[in-house]
Design a protein around this motif. Structure first.
Motif, PDB file in Angstrom:
ATOM      1  N   VAL A  38       0.836  -1.204   0.000  1.00 44.52           N
ATOM      2  CA  VAL A  38       0.000   0.000   0.000  1.00 44.52           C
ATOM      3  C   VAL A  38       0.870   1.252   0.000  1.00 44.52           C
ATOM      4  O   VAL A  38       0.605   2.204  -0.745  1.00 44.52           O
ATOM      5  N   LYS A  39       1.921   1.245   0.802  1.00 45.29           N
ATOM      6  CA  LYS A  39       2.812   2.408   0.846  1.00 45.29           C
ATOM      7  C   LYS A  39       3.495   2.632  -0.499  1.00 45.29           C
ATOM      8  O   LYS A  39       3.640   3.766  -0.948  1.00 45.29           O
ATOM      9  N   GLN A  40       3.896   1.550  -1.161  1.00 41.27           N
ATOM     10  CA  GLN A  40       4.531   1.684  -2.470  1.00 41.27           C
ATOM     11  C   GLN A  40       3.542   2.223  -3.500  1.00 41.27           C
ATOM     12  O   GLN A  40       3.897   3.043  -4.347  1.00 41.27           O
ATOM     13  N   VAL A  45       2.086   7.106  -6.995  1.00 37.32           N
ATOM     14  CA  VAL A  45       1.229   8.193  -7.479  1.00 37.32           C
ATOM     15  C   VAL A  45       1.661   9.550  -6.919  1.00 37.32           C
ATOM     16  O   VAL A  45       0.961  10.536  -7.079  1.00 37.32           O
ATOM     17  N   GLY A  46       2.817   9.574  -6.241  1.00 40.03           N
ATOM     18  CA  GLY A  46       3.380  10.838  -5.781  1.00 40.03           C
ATOM     19  C   GLY A  46       2.919  11.306  -4.421  1.00 40.03           C
ATOM     20  O   GLY A  46       3.083  12.477  -4.085  1.00 40.03           O
TER      21      GLY A  46
END
Length: 64
Positions: A38-40, A45-46
């Motif tokens: 999820v963090k990646q 998406v910035g």
């Protein structure tokens, strides 16, 4: 690898609290991997995944 009894190695589970169902991340290795995924996705998406507006609730933090 043994199957997690909480999440069956999906990385998250659902809990029932205050009349609604919420999804929380598991405390196992699969939960750690799911949070990193999820963090990646947020990084891709910035967005900053460490921002205070994102919370990663864990099963151990849920008050029964």
């Amino acid at each position: 690898m043994a199957t997690c009894s909480i999440c069956s190695n999906y990385g998250y589970t659902q809990i029932y609290e205050c009349g609604r169902v919420s999804r929380v991340y598991c405390i196992c290795v699969a939960g750690d991997k799911r949070i990193e995924t999820v963090k990646q996705a947020l990084r891709d998406v910035g967005l900053d995944p460490e921002s205070k507006k994102y919370s990663y609730r864990r099963y151990q933090n849920w008050k029964k």
